[in-house]
Design an enzyme around this catalytic site. Structure first.
Site, PDB file in Angstrom:
ATOM      1  N   TRP A  89       7.180  -0.135   4.331  1.00  0.00           N
ATOM      2  CA  TRP A  89       7.796   0.565   3.194  1.00  0.00           C
ATOM      3  C   TRP A  89       9.192   1.027   3.543  1.00  0.00           C
ATOM      4  N   TYR A 111       8.715  15.762   1.873  1.00  0.00           N
ATOM      5  CA  TYR A 111       8.558  17.112   1.325  1.00  0.00           C
ATOM      6  C   TYR A 111       8.477  17.087  -0.183  1.00  0.00           C
ATOM      7  N   HIS A 131       0.846  -1.200   0.000  1.00  0.00           N
ATOM      8  CA  HIS A 131       0.000   0.000   0.000  1.00  0.00           C
ATOM      9  C   HIS A 131       0.878   1.245   0.000  1.00  0.00           C
ATOM     10  N   ASP A 136       8.562  22.584 -24.966  1.00  0.00           N
ATOM     11  CA  ASP A 136       8.432  21.211 -24.466  1.00  0.00           C
ATOM     12  C   ASP A 136       9.340  21.109 -23.246  1.00  0.00           C
ATOM     13  N   SER A 149      13.968   6.424 -12.570  1.00  0.00           N
ATOM     14  CA  SER A 149      12.895   7.198 -13.199  1.00  0.00           C
ATOM     15  C   SER A 149      12.754   8.572 -12.547  1.00  0.00           C
ATOM     16  N   SER A 150      12.731   8.594 -11.219  1.00  0.00           N
ATOM     17  CA  SER A 150      12.551   9.880 -10.538  1.00  0.00           C
ATOM     18  C   SER A 150      13.704  10.818 -10.812  1.00  0.00           C
ATOM     19  N   LYS A 209       3.937  29.905   5.065  1.00  0.00           N
ATOM     20  CA  LYS A 209       3.102  29.556   3.909  1.00  0.00           C
ATOM     21  C   LYS A 209       1.628  29.631   4.270  1.00  0.00           C
ATOM     22  N   HIS A 251      13.020  11.515   4.870  1.00  0.00           N
ATOM     23  CA  HIS A 251      12.385  12.749   5.274  1.00  0.00           C
ATOM     24  C   HIS A 251      12.247  13.739   4.131  1.00  0.00           C
ATOM     25  N   HIS A 264      14.450  12.316  13.324  1.00  0.00           N
ATOM     26  CA  HIS A 264      13.239  12.364  14.150  1.00  0.00           C
ATOM     27  C   HIS A 264      12.360  11.127  13.940  1.00  0.00           C
ATOM     28  N   HIS A 265      12.681  10.336  12.917  1.00  0.00           N
ATOM     29  CA  HIS A 265      11.986   9.061  12.752  1.00  0.00           C
ATOM     30  C   HIS A 265      12.622   7.980  13.604  1.00  0.00           C
ATOM     31  N   ARG A 277       1.186   0.601  15.352  1.00  0.00           N
ATOM     32  CA  ARG A 277       0.878   0.486  13.930  1.00  0.00           C
ATOM     33  C   ARG A 277       1.372  -0.852  13.408  1.00  0.00           C
ATOM     34  N   SER A 326      -0.892  27.543  -3.932  1.00  0.00           N
ATOM     35  CA  SER A 326      -0.500  28.933  -4.146  1.00  0.00           C
ATOM     36  C   SER A 326      -0.963  29.464  -5.501  1.00  0.00           C
ATOM     37  N   GLU A 333      11.937  13.011   1.234  1.00  0.00           N
ATOM     38  CA  GLU A 333      10.902  12.400   0.406  1.00  0.00           C
ATOM     39  C   GLU A 333       9.503  12.911   0.762  1.00  0.00           C
ATOM     40  N   THR A 335       6.903  26.704   7.267  1.00  0.00           N
ATOM     41  CA  THR A 335       5.605  26.158   6.853  1.00  0.00           C
ATOM     42  C   THR A 335       4.488  27.075   7.323  1.00  0.00           C
TER      43      THR A 335
HETATM   44  C1  HEA Z   1       0.567   9.125  -0.326  1.00  0.00           C
HETATM   45  C2  HEA Z   1       0.503   8.172   0.431  1.00  0.00           C
HETATM   46  C3  HEA Z   1      -0.697   7.484   1.021  1.00  0.00           C
HETATM   47  C4  HEA Z   1      -2.036   7.546   0.707  1.00  0.00           C
HETATM   48  C5  HEA Z   1      -2.706   8.352  -0.362  1.00  0.00           C
HETATM   49  C6  HEA Z   1      -2.700   6.663   1.629  1.00  0.00           C
HETATM   50  C7  HEA Z   1      -4.066   6.434   1.635  1.00  0.00           C
HETATM   51  C8  HEA Z   1      -4.733   5.608   2.542  1.00  0.00           C
HETATM   52  N1  HEA Z   1      -4.151   4.888   3.561  1.00  0.00           N
HETATM   53 FE1  HEA Z   1      -2.159   4.733   3.919  1.00  0.00          FE
HETATM   54  N2  HEA Z   1      -0.174   4.584   4.292  1.00  0.00           N
HETATM   55  C9  HEA Z   1       0.822   5.294   3.702  1.00  0.00           C
HETATM   56  C10 HEA Z   1       0.671   6.230   2.695  1.00  0.00           C
HETATM   57  C11 HEA Z   1      -0.554   6.565   2.116  1.00  0.00           C
HETATM   58  N3  HEA Z   1      -1.773   6.075   2.467  1.00  0.00           N
HETATM   59  C12 HEA Z   1       2.098   4.966   4.253  1.00  0.00           C
HETATM   60  C13 HEA Z   1       3.450   5.552   3.855  1.00  0.00           C
HETATM   61  C14 HEA Z   1       1.846   4.007   5.248  1.00  0.00           C
HETATM   62  C15 HEA Z   1       2.860   3.330   6.176  1.00  0.00           C
HETATM   63  C16 HEA Z   1       3.147   1.948   5.699  1.00  0.00           C
HETATM   64  C17 HEA Z   1       4.056   1.224   6.621  1.00  0.00           C
HETATM   65  O1  HEA Z   1       3.757   1.133   7.815  1.00  0.00           O
HETATM   66  O2  HEA Z   1       5.082   0.721   6.129  1.00  0.00           O
HETATM   67  C18 HEA Z   1       0.406   3.803   5.256  1.00  0.00           C
HETATM   68  C19 HEA Z   1      -0.252   2.943   6.135  1.00  0.00           C
HETATM   69  C20 HEA Z   1      -1.627   2.876   6.265  1.00  0.00           C
HETATM   70  C21 HEA Z   1      -2.291   2.229   7.349  1.00  0.00           C
HETATM   71  C22 HEA Z   1      -1.623   1.557   8.534  1.00  0.00           C
HETATM   72  C23 HEA Z   1      -1.346   0.152   8.226  1.00  0.00           C
HETATM   73  C24 HEA Z   1      -0.595  -0.506   9.312  1.00  0.00           C
HETATM   74  O3  HEA Z   1       0.060   0.167  10.115  1.00  0.00           O
HETATM   75  O4  HEA Z   1      -0.648  -1.736   9.331  1.00  0.00           O
HETATM   76  C25 HEA Z   1      -3.650   2.351   7.125  1.00  0.00           C
HETATM   77  C26 HEA Z   1      -4.698   1.826   8.013  1.00  0.00           C
HETATM   78  O5  HEA Z   1      -5.740   2.297   8.065  1.00  0.00           O
HETATM   79  C27 HEA Z   1      -3.799   3.097   5.901  1.00  0.00           C
HETATM   80  C28 HEA Z   1      -5.019   3.444   5.326  1.00  0.00           C
HETATM   81  C29 HEA Z   1      -5.150   4.250   4.210  1.00  0.00           C
HETATM   82  C30 HEA Z   1      -6.427   4.534   3.587  1.00  0.00           C
HETATM   83  C31 HEA Z   1      -7.755   3.986   4.010  1.00  0.00           C
HETATM   84  C32 HEA Z   1      -6.155   5.385   2.541  1.00  0.00           C
HETATM   85  C33 HEA Z   1      -7.181   5.973   1.585  1.00  0.00           C
HETATM   86  O6  HEA Z   1      -6.967   7.340   1.480  1.00  0.00           O
HETATM   87  C34 HEA Z   1      -7.121   5.321   0.239  1.00  0.00           C
HETATM   88  C35 HEA Z   1      -8.301   5.746  -0.587  1.00  0.00           C
HETATM   89  C36 HEA Z   1      -8.246   5.264  -1.997  1.00  0.00           C
HETATM   90  C37 HEA Z   1      -8.907   4.221  -2.494  1.00  0.00           C
HETATM   91  C38 HEA Z   1      -9.721   3.351  -1.626  1.00  0.00           C
HETATM   92  C39 HEA Z   1      -8.790   3.832  -3.938  1.00  0.00           C
HETATM   93  C40 HEA Z   1      -9.929   4.130  -4.839  1.00  0.00           C
HETATM   94  C41 HEA Z   1     -11.100   3.247  -4.763  1.00  0.00           C
HETATM   95  C42 HEA Z   1     -11.180   1.921  -4.974  1.00  0.00           C
HETATM   96  C43 HEA Z   1     -10.023   1.013  -5.113  1.00  0.00           C
HETATM   97  C44 HEA Z   1     -12.453   1.258  -5.055  1.00  0.00           C
HETATM   98  C45 HEA Z   1     -12.680   0.241  -3.992  1.00  0.00           C
HETATM   99  C46 HEA Z   1     -13.279   0.893  -2.827  1.00  0.00           C
HETATM  100  C47 HEA Z   1     -14.108   0.312  -1.951  1.00  0.00           C
HETATM  101  C48 HEA Z   1     -14.423  -1.151  -2.006  1.00  0.00           C
HETATM  102  C49 HEA Z   1     -14.738   1.098  -0.870  1.00  0.00           C
HETATM  103  N4  HEA Z   1      -2.544   3.407   5.408  1.00  0.00           N
HETATM  104  C1  HEA Z   2       3.658  15.068   3.073  1.00  0.00           C
HETATM  105  C2  HEA Z   2       4.219  14.450   3.990  1.00  0.00           C
HETATM  106  C3  HEA Z   2       4.642  14.955   5.327  1.00  0.00           C
HETATM  107  C4  HEA Z   2       4.778  16.250   5.806  1.00  0.00           C
HETATM  108  C5  HEA Z   2       4.540  17.548   5.094  1.00  0.00           C
HETATM  109  C6  HEA Z   2       5.213  16.113   7.171  1.00  0.00           C
HETATM  110  C7  HEA Z   2       5.468  17.203   7.989  1.00  0.00           C
HETATM  111  C8  HEA Z   2       6.008  17.109   9.267  1.00  0.00           C
HETATM  112  N1  HEA Z   2       6.285  15.939   9.946  1.00  0.00           N
HETATM  113 FE1  HEA Z   2       5.886  14.067   9.297  1.00  0.00          FE
HETATM  114  N2  HEA Z   2       5.763  12.181   8.555  1.00  0.00           N
HETATM  115  C9  HEA Z   2       5.349  11.830   7.305  1.00  0.00           C
HETATM  116  C10 HEA Z   2       4.958  12.685   6.295  1.00  0.00           C
HETATM  117  C11 HEA Z   2       4.992  14.071   6.406  1.00  0.00           C
HETATM  118  N3  HEA Z   2       5.323  14.788   7.513  1.00  0.00           N
HETATM  119  C12 HEA Z   2       5.354  10.401   7.155  1.00  0.00           C
HETATM  120  C13 HEA Z   2       4.958   9.623   5.896  1.00  0.00           C
HETATM  121  C14 HEA Z   2       5.789   9.874   8.367  1.00  0.00           C
HETATM  122  C15 HEA Z   2       5.915   8.409   8.799  1.00  0.00           C
HETATM  123  C16 HEA Z   2       6.865   7.591   8.057  1.00  0.00           C
HETATM  124  C17 HEA Z   2       6.834   6.184   8.559  1.00  0.00           C
HETATM  125  O1  HEA Z   2       7.311   5.956   9.680  1.00  0.00           O
HETATM  126  O2  HEA Z   2       6.310   5.303   7.844  1.00  0.00           O
HETATM  127  C18 HEA Z   2       6.051  11.029   9.225  1.00  0.00           C
HETATM  128  C19 HEA Z   2       6.531  10.921  10.515  1.00  0.00           C
HETATM  129  C20 HEA Z   2       6.951  11.996  11.264  1.00  0.00           C
HETATM  130  C21 HEA Z   2       7.704  11.875  12.475  1.00  0.00           C
HETATM  131  C22 HEA Z   2       8.199  10.577  13.104  1.00  0.00           C
HETATM  132  C23 HEA Z   2       7.182  10.017  13.999  1.00  0.00           C
HETATM  133  C24 HEA Z   2       7.555   8.687  14.522  1.00  0.00           C
HETATM  134  O3  HEA Z   2       7.688   7.738  13.741  1.00  0.00           O
HETATM  135  O4  HEA Z   2       7.700   8.578  15.730  1.00  0.00           O
HETATM  136  C25 HEA Z   2       7.913  13.160  12.952  1.00  0.00           C
HETATM  137  C26 HEA Z   2       8.659  13.488  14.182  1.00  0.00           C
HETATM  138  O5  HEA Z   2       9.134  14.515  14.353  1.00  0.00           O
HETATM  139  C27 HEA Z   2       7.300  14.065  12.000  1.00  0.00           C
HETATM  140  C28 HEA Z   2       7.299  15.448  12.104  1.00  0.00           C
HETATM  141  C29 HEA Z   2       6.834  16.308  11.117  1.00  0.00           C
HETATM  142  C30 HEA Z   2       6.898  17.761  11.228  1.00  0.00           C
HETATM  143  C31 HEA Z   2       7.408  18.563  12.401  1.00  0.00           C
HETATM  144  C32 HEA Z   2       6.386  18.251  10.063  1.00  0.00           C
HETATM  145  C33 HEA Z   2       6.297  19.709   9.683  1.00  0.00           C
HETATM  146  O6  HEA Z   2       6.758  19.919   8.384  1.00  0.00           O
HETATM  147  C34 HEA Z   2       4.902  20.251   9.819  1.00  0.00           C
HETATM  148  C35 HEA Z   2       4.882  21.752   9.782  1.00  0.00           C
HETATM  149  C36 HEA Z   2       3.500  22.344   9.731  1.00  0.00           C
HETATM  150  C37 HEA Z   2       2.835  22.935  10.740  1.00  0.00           C
HETATM  151  C38 HEA Z   2       3.401  22.985  12.098  1.00  0.00           C
HETATM  152  C39 HEA Z   2       1.454  23.458  10.548  1.00  0.00           C
HETATM  153  C40 HEA Z   2       1.353  24.845   9.985  1.00  0.00           C
HETATM  154  C41 HEA Z   2       2.100  25.874  10.726  1.00  0.00           C
HETATM  155  C42 HEA Z   2       1.546  26.942  11.360  1.00  0.00           C
HETATM  156  C43 HEA Z   2       0.106  27.217  11.325  1.00  0.00           C
HETATM  157  C44 HEA Z   2       2.485  27.894  11.987  1.00  0.00           C
HETATM  158  C45 HEA Z   2       2.498  27.990  13.443  1.00  0.00           C
HETATM  159  C46 HEA Z   2       2.723  26.716  14.111  1.00  0.00           C
HETATM  160  C47 HEA Z   2       3.510  26.467  15.182  1.00  0.00           C
HETATM  161  C48 HEA Z   2       4.618  27.320  15.629  1.00  0.00           C
HETATM  162  C49 HEA Z   2       3.216  25.261  15.985  1.00  0.00           C
HETATM  163  N4  HEA Z   2       6.720  13.328  10.989  1.00  0.00           N
HETATM  164 CU   LIG Z   3      10.251  13.180   8.677  1.00  0.00          CU
END
Ligand code: HEA
Ligand code: HEA
Ligand SMILES: [Cu+2]
Ligand code: CUA
Lengths: 395, 289, 536
Positions: C144, C259, C79, C108, C171-172, C333, C255, C304-305, C452, C270, C257, C330
């Site tokens: 993942w 962003y 997933h 292009d 690719s990326s 923004k 991390h 921080h992860h 999780r 924007s 990634e 952030t």
């Molecule tokens: C961009 C990234 C992205 C997006 C878009 C999503 C989208 C969703 N994620 Fe995902 N998710 C991750 C990134 C993302 N996730 C990551 C990085 C993890 C961590 C993995 C890890 O632990 O290694 C994670 C893990 C994760 C978990 C935790 C699993 C675990 O810890 O075991 C769960 C559980 O609820 C979850 C749920 C969902 C759901 C319900 C959506 C929904 O938003 C999805 C909605 C979209 C669809 C459903 C598709 C369109 C419709 C159909 C296919 C038709 C069929 C529909 C029906 C039958 C109703 N995700």
């Molecule tokens: C699009 C993806 C995205 C973005 C934008 C962010 C944004 C941020 N993330 Fe997140 N993060 C993930 C995707 C993302 N993260 C994913 C996928 C994981 C889990 C990966 C995995 O384990 O599988 C993760 C996990 C993760 C962790 C690890 C948790 C753990 O495993 O224990 C932490 C810890 O610091 C963290 C912190 C943050 C912070 C501080 C920001 C900041 O950038 C957020 C900043 C924004 C705001 C704060 C809000 C707006 C600000 C204001 C309104 C201004 C005023 C606010 C204050 C002064 C409070 N993230």
């Molecule tokens: Cu991070």
């Protein structure tokens, strides 16, 4: 299954109604982080709430501005948009204020962190080993003379939960109290003492976590990580492994009994006696009553060890789980063939598979027993009786 | 042969090379994966994939060279190529960065930790009794057995000199190209190619020596791992660079490139200097310190 | 096809595109390639979403009703890999392909043939990855993040997963090189860097991040590969390695990634908010600098992860502070977006609705991110559903909502047809409500102690999981509806779109007709100092 679902739905409805009325009928029903049972966990809870309220505060400001704007500055109300798009003063302000807020929360956070990292003067050290999928606890105890008086045991998911959790078992999780949060042998610690855990793992990374102590740290194979806690209230505290460690990651809970000191001392004595590490008259550790090594005893002992150590992968029936890559031992070429190969894989494991090296985890006697068991159970009938001395030689 | 430069940006038309390349990658990946899993015929699938890739690379570059010689690439196109090459080299730098990072981490963190330095004495007492890590090491379990570490003097030093010299001969060729002295270009390039291949040969000799006489293998714990990973990937890059230089030499021999239009030459030169710099890092951190 | 003769003689006038499959397979046209990227991404979103539905189904109630634990772990892993590398990233590359040349006045992308290759590697990569689902020993199941030593226990899928990641990386990187070269080299005369639309700006910085970190991921998985097959011991203590080393290398990639997935979203928002507020983006320069600051900081926060791996105190404090700092740019923004709305003259077409929901819900996700950044508190949050809630808030109502805003915003430009505002609004409200039902309760689950990556849980977590699953199914169905809306628009929608499309829209892409012709900006547009269509 359909019935359980229906029942679940009903229970959920009532639960929802109850929680809405914040009834005490669901004592363990919670929305928030526990305050916990140690001073540190209380502090962490405080930090969590501080951050929460900071976010709520900023959220209120930000979201109200947005909502006001959405209401007032829509075209029907404000047909002429303003022309400005820049203002250095406000930009400086809204860069500085968040910065100051951050400094304010960073200070108490760092302070708590310093306390958590203070490992000095602990009263008890326990080595904790994460194993797919159980915990091993080794109490590192010494008597006044520095003689080792430690003992250890495994802690595994309780049998009842284990039965229920099998896929499509049809059993009702609600029929078991603390479903998935119960073990056969809990960790026992005294209240009020600084307990230090030395975490490591035998195979993959696990993480030891008890929410109410606010400690979570990875158990990494080949390294030791430390954590400590000092429980203030006697009680039973539950947690789970918190690092994905393979198939049964969800099924290696942690249970800690925090008991008054006298009770703890008594328990320790009992364990030491069982392990035969108590000092005898001449100061040497008295060995346990030597058991006569025969087929019957080895099979009995072997089954016990097998159930605890091996059945999670090779299954109690010895049939393994081919789909998950766990081979059957029943009729297997190794378990019915050359003894040396059998001993080798059990002692040294097989790299890059879940079959870990059990040599470092088990006594000669246990390995001899379990190998004997595997070679004779489930119709393997080789008739081999493996002696503990064979193991010592094969190590 | 060169036409007048076009003022419009040259957008090439449909090309089948990319899809050939993708199929090649697919076949290669499936082949090598199966092979690693112990599949018996998949070796051939893997080589088939490589062959497709080679076919694609040759065809694609031939295409590009023809277009270039036909004068379709104006300065703007050259600009795109330049940015493309610069960022490609940056990505390569980061790739090596990962392995250098691994090396520094092992030396600064994991080995001291395993040896029980600082607050980490329990790791040493309970798990790796008696291990005193000092670099180079194959770890507390002496994985791969005792080995003899690589010396900084001797062959690696010669290799350093060879690569540095090759950088110089390439620069000489470049200057000659700018000044229109074609013979000198060819000589300089030929010398660079020769030095490049000499380096690869010496490196291969060093590996054989290490495997057969020093018991230093990829499996020699963390030292062997980092040593072979870093020098190995570097060696691959030198080989690729030398092949590209050979192609460039072929092109100068057939009169390609002008004093103000020779991006192909420059790109390969940049690549070569990058490989050179990586070696200096290697020599310093892998062989010397 | 490119016989050389054709390539050399046919360049001055434009060919009509090839027909049938050959058009798509051999194309060098940025719009065709953009379309393929977007369709590919949608496909992966559906497959990855279907895996998520399996996850939510099993978690609907306690007990194991449907799948085996291994399979559950495979679903979690696949997933995430599909959503991250298959859906969100390619979607952004698709938008970049379609829109950046239009927005900066380029004929292009800079390197059109390579552009085609970047795309066509993706289907190959995901064929390799998805094929592992059919293996006896199953797909990769170690998350993942693919941490060793667990990842090393993977069955036959192991090398396939590794090489699939390599291919995605190639690719990326090529896609990113193309974007950088395009933005730096192909701008129309007069389009200085600080006049570019925000989307082009955020993508420029995203591309830089991609080129910096994808090779590091390649390095990390290469070490996994050699540890498994060639006897190296990078991640084995006995040989002097360390499993934690992998985590450092992975998160150095991981991390930035996240962003990479969110910066282009910032760009889209924007563009959309000024259009529908009929007011220029507030603080354009600050927006550019904030983006750059986020990108810079993203390189020094990775651990921080890994607060729970046993870092020294100094490391924990360092990574805690730097992570917290990201909130400042952030925040800039978020404040700028609100200031753009302030005193504007807003209307609420579907793109604007998604953009506003983005600002709300992304901020909530950012707040939980800030909480996670507090190391002592993260000891409680780490590896629980609180983290799952955090990252889905920033990814789903964050990145994915921005993708939807962008789709509605530019769909008329692509198809020449106007989508149905009514259907669009239904899709929006349906999604916005269900996504909160899906992910908000997960905060509570995490705080109450649910780890999780578990297929079964204790009964005390039952209620919120059921809520979450219901929200999940509803959200999934909403996305099927989304596909219908796109189809409906493609088939004619509610009528023809004008070149301008939106009353308040600025930007060069709205100077060309809708649908945008196959070739645009053969002659670069003229941009004057006071031009309304660009920033100043
Ligand atoms: C961009 C990234 C992205 C997006 C878009 C999503 C989208 C969703 N994620 Fe995902 N998710 C991750 C990134 C993302 N996730 C990551 C990085 C993890 C961590 C993995 C890890 O632990 O290694 C994670 C893990 C994760 C978990 C935790 C699993 C675990 O810890 O075991 C769960 C559980 O609820 C979850 C749920 C969902 C759901 C319900 C959506 C929904 O938003 C999805 C909605 C979209 C669809 C459903 C598709 C369109 C419709 C159909 C296919 C038709 C069929 C529909 C029906 C039958 C109703 N995700
Ligand atoms: C699009 C993806 C995205 C973005 C934008 C962010 C944004 C941020 N993330 Fe997140 N993060 C993930 C995707 C993302 N993260 C994913 C996928 C994981 C889990 C990966 C995995 O384990 O599988 C993760 C996990 C993760 C962790 C690890 C948790 C753990 O495993 O224990 C932490 C810890 O610091 C963290 C912190 C943050 C912070 C501080 C920001 C900041 O950038 C957020 C900043 C924004 C705001 C704060 C809000 C707006 C600000 C204001 C309104 C201004 C005023 C606010 C204050 C002064 C409070 N993230
Ligand atoms: Cu991070
Ligand atoms: Cu042990 Cu998870």
């Amino acid at each position: 299954m359909c019935f359980t679902k229906l029942k679940a739905a009903l229970r959920w409805l009532t639960a929802f109604a109850l929680s809405a009325a914040s009834s005490s009928a669901l004592a363990d029903y919670t929305l928030n982080m526990p305050k916990g049972a140690t001073d540190i966990s209380g502090e962490v809870y405080g930090l969590h709430m501080l951050l929460f309220w900071v976010c709520v505060g900023i959220g209120i400001v930000v979201f109200s501005a947005m909502i006001v704007s959405i209401i007032l500055h829509r075209r029907s109300r404000n047909p002429e948009p303003a022309k400005w798009h820049h203002n250095t003063t406000v930009e400086v302000i809204w860069t500085t204020i968040p910065f100051i807020i951050l400094i304010v929360v960073a200070i108490p956070a760092a302070r708590t962190l310093i306390k958590m990292e203070d490992f000095r003067q602990s009263d008890i050290s326990i080595k904790v080993t994460g194993i797919q999928w159980k915990w091993k606890y080794d109490y590192l105890l010494h008597d006044e003379n520095g003689q080792e008086r430690g003992f250890g045991f495994y802690s595994t998911l309780d049998a009842e939960s284990n039965r229920i959790r099998q896929t499509r078992s049809g059993l009702d999780p609600w029929s078991k109290e603390n479903y998935l949060l119960e073990v056969d042998n809990p960790l026992v610690v005294p209240v009020g003492k600084k307990v230090r855990l030395l975490l490591t793992a035998a195979d993959v990374i696990h993480a030891w976590w008890v929410p109410e102590f606010a400690v979570k740290k990875d158990a990494i194979p080949g390294y030791i990580n430390e954590i400590w806690f000092r429980v203030t209230k006697p009680g039973i505290y539950r947690g789970q492994c918190a690092e994905l460690c393979g198939r049964d990651h969800a099924f290696m809970p942690i249970v800690v009994h925090a008991v008054p000191e006298e009770e703890y001392e008594a328990w320790v004595r009992e364990q030491q006696e069982k392990a035969g590490v108590l000092a005898s008259a001449d100061g040497e550790a008295a060995a346990a009553e030597p058991q006569e090594w025969n087929m019957e005893y080895a099979m009995r002992q072997g089954e016990k060890v097998y159930t605890q150590m091996c059945a999670s992968c090779h299954m109690a029936t010895g049939e393994g789980l081919a789909a998950a890559g766990y081979p059957a031992l029943k009729g297997s070429a190794i378990a019915t063939g050359d003894l040396a190969a059998h001993l080798d894989i059990v002692l040294h494991g097989k790299p890059n598979t879940a079959m870990m090296a059990f040599g470092g985890l088990m006594s000669d006697e246990d390995i001899a027993a379990v190998v004997t068991y595997e070679r004779n159970a489930w119709g393997n009938d080789t008739g081999d009786l493996v002696e503990p001395s064979d193991i010592a030689a094969a190590r | 042969m060169a036409h007048a430069q076009h003022d419009k940006y040259y957008v090439p038309h449909d090309s089948h090379w990319p899809i050939v390349g993708s199929v090649g990658l697919l076949v290669t990946a499936l082949g090598v994966s199966n092979w690693l899993n112990g599949g018996s015929i998949s070796k051939f699938v893997f080589f088939a994939g490589l062959a497709i890739m080679a076919y694609m690379i040759i065809g694609w570059f031939r295409n590009v060279i023809q277009e270039s010689e036909a004068g379709y690439y104006n300065e703007k196109v050259g600009g795109s190529f330049r940015w493309g090459m610069i960022w490609f080299i940056f990505s390569e730098v980061m790739f090596f960065g990962a392995f250098f990072g691994a090396l520094f981490y092992a030396r600064q963190y994991s080995i001291p930790w395993l040896s029980g330095e600082g607050n980490n004495f329990f790791t040493n007492i309970l798990l790796w009794t008696g291990f005193e890590g000092s670099w180079p090491t194959a770890g507390p379990a002496e994985i791969g057995g005792e080995f003899e570490p690589m010396e900084a003097l001797g062959l690696p030093m010669w290799n350093t000199l060879i690569l540095l010299t090759s950088g110089m001969t390439l620069t000489v060729a470049h200057h000659a190209l700018l000044e229109g002295r074609r013979t000198m270009v060819n000589l300089g390039l030929a010398a660079t190619v020769a030095l490049g291949f000499l380096f690869v040969c010496l490196q291969a000799y060093e590996y054989v020596h290490a495997y057969t006489e020093m018991n230093l293998t990829m499996g020699s714990g963390i030292y062997g791992s980092t040593f072979y990973m870093l020098t190995g990937f570097h060696g691959v890059h030198v080989t690729v660079g030398a092949i590209m230089l050979t192609v460039i030499l072929g092109r100068t021999l057939s009169g390609h490139f002008t004093t103000d239009n020779h991006f192909g030459f420059e790109a390969v030169a940049w690549y070569w200097h990058f490989v050179d710099v990586v070696w200096l890092g290697l020599y310093l951190f892998v062989y010397w310190l | 096809m490119s016989t050389t003769a054709e390539a050399i003689h046919g360049h001055d006038h434009h060919h009509a595109p090839l027909t049938g499959w050959r058009r798509w397979v051999f194309t060098t046209n940025h719009k065709d390639i953009g379309t393929m990227y977007l369709l590919f991404s949608l496909t992966m979103f559906i497959i990855g979403g279907a895996f998520a539905m399996i996850i939510r189904l099993e978690l609907f109630q306690p007990g194991m009703q449907f799948v085996q634990p291994d399979f559950f772990n495979q679903m979690t892993t696949m997933h995430a890999l599909l959503m991250v590398f298959g859906a969100v990233m390619p979607a952004w590359v698709g938008f970049a392909n379609w829109m950046i040349p239009l927005q900066i006045g380029a004929p292009d992308m800079a390197l059109p043939r390579m552009n085609n290759w970047s795309f066509w590697i993706l289907p190959a990569a995901f064929t390799v990855l998805l094929s592992t689902l059919f293996f006896d020993s199953g797909a990769p199941a170690s998350g993942w993040t693919m941490y060793p030593p667990l990842m090393l226990q993977t069955g036959d899928a192991f090398p396939f997963a590794i090489f699939a990641v390599h291919m995605m990386g190639i690719s990326s990187i090529m896609g990113a090189i193309n974007v950088i070269a395009t933005v730096l080299n192909m701008r129309a005369p007069g389009m200085s860097l600080l006049k570019m639309p925000m989307f082009a700006w955020t993508w420029l910085i995203t591309a830089y991040l991609l080129i910096a970190v994808m090779p590091v991921l390649a390095g990390a998985v290469t070490m996994l590969l050699t540890d498994r097959f060639f006897g190296t011991t990078f991640f084995t203590a006995a040989g002097g390695g360390d499993p934690v080393l992998y985590q450092h290398v992975f998160w150095f990639f991981g991390h930035p990634e996240v962003y990479i997935m969110i910066l282009p979203a910032f760009g889209i928002v924007s563009e959309v908010i000024p259009t529908f507020a009929r007011k220029k983006l507030f603080g354009y320069h600050a927006m550019v600098y904030a983006t750059a600051a986020i990108a810079f900081l993203s390189f020094i926060v990775w651990a921080h992860h890994m607060f729970t791996v046993g870092m020294p105190f100094s490391g924990e404090v360092f990574f805690m502070f730097t992570t917290m700092l990201i909130s400042v740019p952030t925040g800039v923004k978020v404040f700028n977006w609100i200031a753009t709305m302030w005193k504007g003259s807003m209307t609420f077409e579907t793109p604007m609705l998604f953009a506003l929901a983005f600002v709300f819900l992304f901020t909530i996700g950012g707040f939980s991110g800030l909480m996670l950044a507090i190391a002592p508190a993260d000891f409680q949050y780490h590896d629980t559903y609180f983290v799952v809630a955090h990252f889905h808030y920033v990814l789903v109502p964050g990145a994915v909502f921005a993708l939807m805003a962008a789709t509605y915003y530019w769909l008329p430009k692509w198809t020449g047809n106007m989508y149905s505002e009514k259907l669009g609004r239904i899709h929006f409200w349906w999604s916005a409500i269900s996504v909160n039902l899906l992910f908000f309760p997960q905060h509570f689950l995490g705080l109450a102690g649910m780890p999780r990556r578990i297929p079964d849980y204790s009964t005390q977590f039952a209620d919120f999981n059921m809520w979450s699953s219901i929200g999940g199914f509803a959200f999934g169905l909403a996305q099927l509806f989304f596909i219908y809306v796109i189809w409906h628009t493609y088939r004619g929608g509610v009528g023809k779109a004008t070149a301008q499309v939106w009353e308040g829209a600025h930007g060069l892409e709205f100077r060309v007709p809708s649908p945008a012709p196959h070739h645009t900006w053969d002659e670069p547009p003229v941009i004057r100092e006071d031009d309304q269509d660009v920033h100043s």
